[in-house]
Scaffold this active site. Structure first.
Site, PDB file in Angstrom:
ATOM      1  N   GLY A  36      11.257   2.553  17.219  1.00  0.00           N
ATOM      2  CA  GLY A  36      10.723   3.069  15.957  1.00  0.00           C
ATOM      3  C   GLY A  36       9.395   2.377  15.674  1.00  0.00           C
TER       4      GLY A  36
ATOM      5  CG  ASN B 163      14.503   4.819  20.986  1.00  0.00           C
ATOM      6  OD1 ASN B 163      14.752   4.117  20.005  1.00  0.00           O
ATOM      7  ND2 ASN B 163      14.177   6.085  20.878  1.00  0.00           N
TER       8      ASN B 163
ATOM      9  CD  GLU C 177       7.479  10.487   0.649  1.00  0.00           C
ATOM     10  OE1 GLU C 177       6.271  10.287   0.552  1.00  0.00           O
ATOM     11  OE2 GLU C 177       8.136  10.179   1.669  1.00  0.00           O
TER      12      GLU C 177
ATOM     13  CG  ASP D 151      14.114  -0.103   7.814  1.00  0.00           C
ATOM     14  OD1 ASP D 151      13.006  -0.504   7.404  1.00  0.00           O
ATOM     15  OD2 ASP D 151      14.477   1.083   7.737  1.00  0.00           O
TER      16      ASP D 151
ATOM     17  CE  LYS E  38       3.327  10.499   3.031  1.00  0.00           C
ATOM     18  NZ  LYS E  38       4.138   9.286   2.837  1.00  0.00           N
TER      19      LYS E  38
HETATM   20  P1  FAD Z   1      13.035   2.861  12.776  1.00  0.00           P
HETATM   21  O1  FAD Z   1      11.680   3.394  12.638  1.00  0.00           O
HETATM   22  O2  FAD Z   1      14.145   3.488  12.035  1.00  0.00           O
HETATM   23  O3  FAD Z   1      13.376   2.889  14.349  1.00  0.00           O
HETATM   24  C1  FAD Z   1      14.614   2.517  14.888  1.00  0.00           C
HETATM   25  C2  FAD Z   1      14.739   3.109  16.282  1.00  0.00           C
HETATM   26  O4  FAD Z   1      15.907   2.577  16.917  1.00  0.00           O
HETATM   27  C3  FAD Z   1      14.888   4.619  16.309  1.00  0.00           C
HETATM   28  O5  FAD Z   1      14.053   5.153  17.295  1.00  0.00           O
HETATM   29  C4  FAD Z   1      16.358   4.840  16.645  1.00  0.00           C
HETATM   30  O6  FAD Z   1      16.588   6.030  17.348  1.00  0.00           O
HETATM   31  C5  FAD Z   1      16.654   3.617  17.508  1.00  0.00           C
HETATM   32  N1  FAD Z   1      18.062   3.226  17.485  1.00  0.00           N
HETATM   33  C6  FAD Z   1      18.841   2.998  16.409  1.00  0.00           C
HETATM   34  N2  FAD Z   1      20.070   2.611  16.782  1.00  0.00           N
HETATM   35  C7  FAD Z   1      20.064   2.593  18.136  1.00  0.00           C
HETATM   36  C8  FAD Z   1      21.058   2.250  19.114  1.00  0.00           C
HETATM   37  N3  FAD Z   1      22.282   1.853  18.778  1.00  0.00           N
HETATM   38  N4  FAD Z   1      20.704   2.335  20.409  1.00  0.00           N
HETATM   39  C9  FAD Z   1      19.460   2.713  20.773  1.00  0.00           C
HETATM   40  N5  FAD Z   1      18.495   3.039  19.904  1.00  0.00           N
HETATM   41  C10 FAD Z   1      18.799   2.981  18.598  1.00  0.00           C
HETATM   42  N6  FAD Z   1       7.816   3.658   4.928  1.00  0.00           N
HETATM   43  C11 FAD Z   1       6.490   3.539   4.667  1.00  0.00           C
HETATM   44  O7  FAD Z   1       5.923   2.440   4.842  1.00  0.00           O
HETATM   45  N7  FAD Z   1       5.754   4.592   4.226  1.00  0.00           N
HETATM   46  C12 FAD Z   1       6.297   5.816   4.041  1.00  0.00           C
HETATM   47  O8  FAD Z   1       5.598   6.755   3.631  1.00  0.00           O
HETATM   48  C13 FAD Z   1       7.684   5.988   4.306  1.00  0.00           C
HETATM   49  N8  FAD Z   1       8.255   7.204   4.145  1.00  0.00           N
HETATM   50  C14 FAD Z   1       9.583   7.356   4.436  1.00  0.00           C
HETATM   51  C15 FAD Z   1      10.142   8.631   4.267  1.00  0.00           C
HETATM   52  C16 FAD Z   1      11.478   8.839   4.539  1.00  0.00           C
HETATM   53  C17 FAD Z   1      12.064  10.218   4.350  1.00  0.00           C
HETATM   54  C18 FAD Z   1      12.284   7.746   5.002  1.00  0.00           C
HETATM   55  C19 FAD Z   1      13.740   7.953   5.322  1.00  0.00           C
HETATM   56  C20 FAD Z   1      11.731   6.486   5.167  1.00  0.00           C
HETATM   57  C21 FAD Z   1      10.374   6.270   4.878  1.00  0.00           C
HETATM   58  N9  FAD Z   1       9.775   5.015   5.025  1.00  0.00           N
HETATM   59  C22 FAD Z   1       8.436   4.863   4.763  1.00  0.00           C
HETATM   60  C23 FAD Z   1      10.547   3.851   5.506  1.00  0.00           C
HETATM   61  C24 FAD Z   1      10.329   3.661   7.026  1.00  0.00           C
HETATM   62  O9  FAD Z   1      10.585   4.876   7.685  1.00  0.00           O
HETATM   63  C25 FAD Z   1      11.230   2.575   7.627  1.00  0.00           C
HETATM   64  O10 FAD Z   1      11.085   1.390   6.899  1.00  0.00           O
HETATM   65  C26 FAD Z   1      10.843   2.340   9.096  1.00  0.00           C
HETATM   66  O11 FAD Z   1      11.149   3.470   9.876  1.00  0.00           O
HETATM   67  C27 FAD Z   1      11.539   1.116   9.690  1.00  0.00           C
HETATM   68  O12 FAD Z   1      11.090   0.900  10.996  1.00  0.00           O
HETATM   69  P2  FAD Z   1      12.022   0.219  12.072  1.00  0.00           P
HETATM   70  O13 FAD Z   1      11.156  -0.047  13.256  1.00  0.00           O
HETATM   71  O14 FAD Z   1      12.775  -0.913  11.479  1.00  0.00           O
HETATM   72  O15 FAD Z   1      13.127   1.308  12.435  1.00  0.00           O
HETATM   73  P1  NAD Z   2      15.734   3.093  -2.121  1.00  0.00           P
HETATM   74  O1  NAD Z   2      16.760   2.034  -2.030  1.00  0.00           O
HETATM   75  O2  NAD Z   2      14.346   2.711  -2.330  1.00  0.00           O
HETATM   76  O3  NAD Z   2      16.136   4.120  -3.286  1.00  0.00           O
HETATM   77  C1  NAD Z   2      17.459   4.539  -3.491  1.00  0.00           C
HETATM   78  C2  NAD Z   2      17.636   5.051  -4.906  1.00  0.00           C
HETATM   79  O4  NAD Z   2      18.956   5.554  -5.059  1.00  0.00           O
HETATM   80  C3  NAD Z   2      17.443   3.943  -5.939  1.00  0.00           C
HETATM   81  O5  NAD Z   2      16.542   4.369  -6.915  1.00  0.00           O
HETATM   82  C4  NAD Z   2      18.850   3.736  -6.490  1.00  0.00           C
HETATM   83  O6  NAD Z   2      18.857   3.356  -7.857  1.00  0.00           O
HETATM   84  C5  NAD Z   2      19.478   5.111  -6.300  1.00  0.00           C
HETATM   85  N1  NAD Z   2      20.948   5.066  -6.238  1.00  0.00           N
HETATM   86  C6  NAD Z   2      21.725   4.134  -5.636  1.00  0.00           C
HETATM   87  N2  NAD Z   2      23.039   4.416  -5.830  1.00  0.00           N
HETATM   88  C7  NAD Z   2      23.084   5.566  -6.534  1.00  0.00           C
HETATM   89  C8  NAD Z   2      24.162   6.366  -7.028  1.00  0.00           C
HETATM   90  N3  NAD Z   2      25.437   6.045  -6.823  1.00  0.00           N
HETATM   91  N4  NAD Z   2      23.863   7.492  -7.722  1.00  0.00           N
HETATM   92  C9  NAD Z   2      22.562   7.842  -7.934  1.00  0.00           C
HETATM   93  N5  NAD Z   2      21.525   7.115  -7.506  1.00  0.00           N
HETATM   94  C10 NAD Z   2      21.771   5.995  -6.797  1.00  0.00           C
HETATM   95  O7  NAD Z   2      15.916   3.964  -0.773  1.00  0.00           O
HETATM   96  P2  NAD Z   2      14.885   4.996  -0.111  1.00  0.00           P
HETATM   97  O8  NAD Z   2      14.257   5.868  -1.120  1.00  0.00           O
HETATM   98  O9  NAD Z   2      15.619   5.629   1.019  1.00  0.00           O
HETATM   99  O10 NAD Z   2      13.771   4.049   0.486  1.00  0.00           O
HETATM  100  C11 NAD Z   2      14.097   3.105   1.509  1.00  0.00           C
HETATM  101  C12 NAD Z   2      12.872   2.281   1.861  1.00  0.00           C
HETATM  102  O11 NAD Z   2      11.898   3.128   2.479  1.00  0.00           O
HETATM  103  C13 NAD Z   2      12.192   1.674   0.660  1.00  0.00           C
HETATM  104  O12 NAD Z   2      11.726   0.409   0.984  1.00  0.00           O
HETATM  105  C14 NAD Z   2      11.042   2.598   0.375  1.00  0.00           C
HETATM  106  O13 NAD Z   2       9.942   1.916  -0.199  1.00  0.00           O
HETATM  107  C15 NAD Z   2      10.690   3.096   1.758  1.00  0.00           C
HETATM  108  N6  NAD Z   2      10.112   4.448   1.643  1.00  0.00           N
HETATM  109  C16 NAD Z   2       8.793   4.539   1.379  1.00  0.00           C
HETATM  110  C17 NAD Z   2       8.205   5.773   1.210  1.00  0.00           C
HETATM  111  C18 NAD Z   2       6.737   5.866   0.913  1.00  0.00           C
HETATM  112  O14 NAD Z   2       6.068   4.839   0.892  1.00  0.00           O
HETATM  113  N7  NAD Z   2       6.189   7.035   0.695  1.00  0.00           N
HETATM  114  C19 NAD Z   2       8.991   6.929   1.323  1.00  0.00           C
HETATM  115  C20 NAD Z   2      10.344   6.804   1.582  1.00  0.00           C
HETATM  116  C21 NAD Z   2      10.901   5.541   1.739  1.00  0.00           C
END
Ligand code: FAD
Ligand code: NAD
Length: 396
Positions: free
Chosen positions: A12, A37, A169, A296, A372
């Site tokens: 990731g 991966n 989002e 993460d 964005k």
């Molecule tokens: P990941 O990017 O999740 O990568 C983990 C990798 O490990 C994946 O490729 C997965 O397939 C692999 N993997 C997992 N388990 C196994 C296993 N058992 N065996 C082999 N491979 C495995 N953050 C921002 O900063 N800006 C944003 O705009 C933003 N938008 C987001 C929008 C959404 C909808 C979501 C869900 C998250 C967003 N985030 C954003 C948060 C961000 O995506 C995560 O914090 C980030 O992906 C973490 O990176 P990572 O390297 O820890 O893990």
């Molecule tokens: P989050 O933990 O940030 O948000 C989860 C939300 O769910 C919280 O507001 C919480 O109060 C709510 N919640 C928890 N339990 C609940 C319940 N029982 N009923 C109703 N609401 C409940 O999780 P996320 O949005 O998945 O984000 C995860 C991480 O990824 C964060 O660090 C975030 O900053 C990051 N992220 C960033 C972006 C961006 O920068 N554009 C986009 C997506 C995620």
């Protein structure tokens, strides 16, 4: 051989950046690097809300890992990690075992269900390409099924649990997609309900209140119905039950209520908080100078003592420092402290709309939406240069 073995788990944000930097900094035959991966592609988690709602394609959301790394320098192993054996310095894969001298754990988080009954069984999550393909198909199926039996109005109710950045989002994309689906399936848009349920007293807790208000206004205009300050208490085959006792009948619950660390890390015996490991200033696991944990699954605190939220931004920066520190460890040099440089936050609100807090300023609407796109393209550029920007970038 005496060549040190480096194993990276997860491709990731953290894992890819580590692999690319190691490939650049290591000399010929200085180390063996293996990247494990579960898929042969890298996906843009930060983009998953779009294919989940069906407003963009899967192909804009992933790239073959072989396009990102030099396979003459890095062994790519497509497999599932099943167990990390710290004492033996081994990683058990679904189809074999790897031994390591240096381990980088970058497996990403998992949805946190907080033990809410029915959630794991009946709600879907935005985590991977596979999980968002399911959401997208499921939503379309509800429209098709509704047309077979119009008494089933619950099929037109969509619930997003959690109004953090992921929830906001996604619900924005969903609201953009509903009018298209209504047209395609001959459904009166007035019969469709999109709910976003948030337990905290506000959507986007901790974010700038003015931008939160703006975001909610935009989404309300797109038809999103907010339930703020109300927790989801239970998820059933018929919908969700809220803390107030109210039931929302729905066949589609998308849970974005938070994430936790990967279960494999607890199973390995690390001390964790919600599955995340408090790492040292050099990104190493406590008591294991040869094990780095980034993204993460890592827990780090800012100078005020508050944990950094798990983001792609910090995972990428950690990947860079991690690679430097692994190389320094191999060469017996001093390690570098990780210092997070916060570039701000941009959250999209669907087509043409976003909110951003960056460079000490606030941005809304079209300008934020352009920011964005810049952030997304910057990432594509960092990992794949101009060719990847041209191939996967969304310019409009
Ligand atoms: P990941 O990017 O999740 O990568 C983990 C990798 O490990 C994946 O490729 C997965 O397939 C692999 N993997 C997992 N388990 C196994 C296993 N058992 N065996 C082999 N491979 C495995 N953050 C921002 O900063 N800006 C944003 O705009 C933003 N938008 C987001 C929008 C959404 C909808 C979501 C869900 C998250 C967003 N985030 C954003 C948060 C961000 O995506 C995560 O914090 C980030 O992906 C973490 O990176 P990572 O390297 O820890 O893990
Ligand atoms: P989050 O933990 O940030 O948000 C989860 C939300 O769910 C919280 O507001 C919480 O109060 C709510 N919640 C928890 N339990 C609940 C319940 N029982 N009923 C109703 N609401 C409940 O999780 P996320 O949005 O998945 O984000 C995860 C991480 O990824 C964060 O660090 C975030 O900053 C990051 N992220 C960033 C972006 C961006 O920068 N554009 C986009 C997506 C995620």
């Amino acid at each position: 051989s005496t060549i040190p073995k480096i194993v990276i788990l997860g491709a990731g944000y953290g894992g890819i950046l580590t692999a690319q930097r190691l490939q650049k900094e290591l000399n010929y035959n200085e180390a063996d690097v293996t990247l494990v991966n579960r898929h042969d592609y890298h996906y843009f988690t930060t983009h998953l809300h779009m294919p989940a709602a069906g407003t963009d394609s899967i192909e804009h959301t992933r790239v073959a890992i072989s396009k990102l790394i030099d396979e003459f320098k890095i062994d790519l192993v497509k497999s599932n990690v099943q167990e990390i054996r710290l004492a033996d310095k081994k990683v058990v894969l679904q189809d074999g075992t790897l031994s390591y001298d240096y381990l980088i754990i970058a497996l990403g988080g998992e949805p946190e269900s907080f033990g809410i009954p029915g959630l794991t069984e009946y709600a879907m999550t935005i985590r991977s390409i596979n999980s968002v393909r399911l959401i997208r198909q499921h939503i379309e199926y509800q429209f098709a099924m509704y047309k077979m039996d119009e008494s089933r109005t619950d099929r037109l109710n969509f619930v997003v649990g959690g109004a953090g950045f992921s929830g906001i989002e996604f619900v924005a994309e969903l609201a953009d997609r509903i009018p298209q689906l209504c047209k395609e399936y001959d459904v009166d848009p007035n019969f469709v309900n999109v709910y976003n349920v948030e337990a905290a007293p506000t959507a986007l807790p901790g974010f700038d209140p003015e931008l939160v208000e703006y975001a909610m206004d935009v989404l309300k205009k797109k038809g999103v119905q907010f339930k703020i300050g109300v927790a989801i208490k239970e998820c059933t085959p018929d919908g969700v039950i809220l803390a107030t006792g109210e039931e929302i009948k729905s066949q589609t619950v998308v849970w974005t209520g938070g994430i936790r660390g990967n279960r494999l890390i607890e199973a390995a015996g690390f001390e964790t908080a919600r599955g995340r490991v408090k790492i040292d200033d050099y990104l190493r696991a406590p008591g294991h100078d040869n094990v780095f944990i980034i993204g993460d699954n890592s827990l780090m605190f800012n100078p005020e003592g508050r944990p950094y939220p798990p983001t792609a931004q910090i995972a990428m920066q950690q990947g860079v420092t991690c690679a430097q520190n692994v190389v320094a460890s191999i060469r017996g040099k001093d390690l570098k402290k990780f210092v997070f440089s916060n570039k701000g936050t941009v959250a999209s609100l669907g087509k043409g709309e976003a909110v951003a807090s960056a460079f000490g300023k606030k941005y809304k609407g079209w300008v934020a939406a352009q920011l964005k796109k810049l952030v997304d393209m910057r990432y594509l550029f960092i990992i794949g240069g101009i060719p990847l920007v041209l191939k996967k970038g969304r310019f409009f």
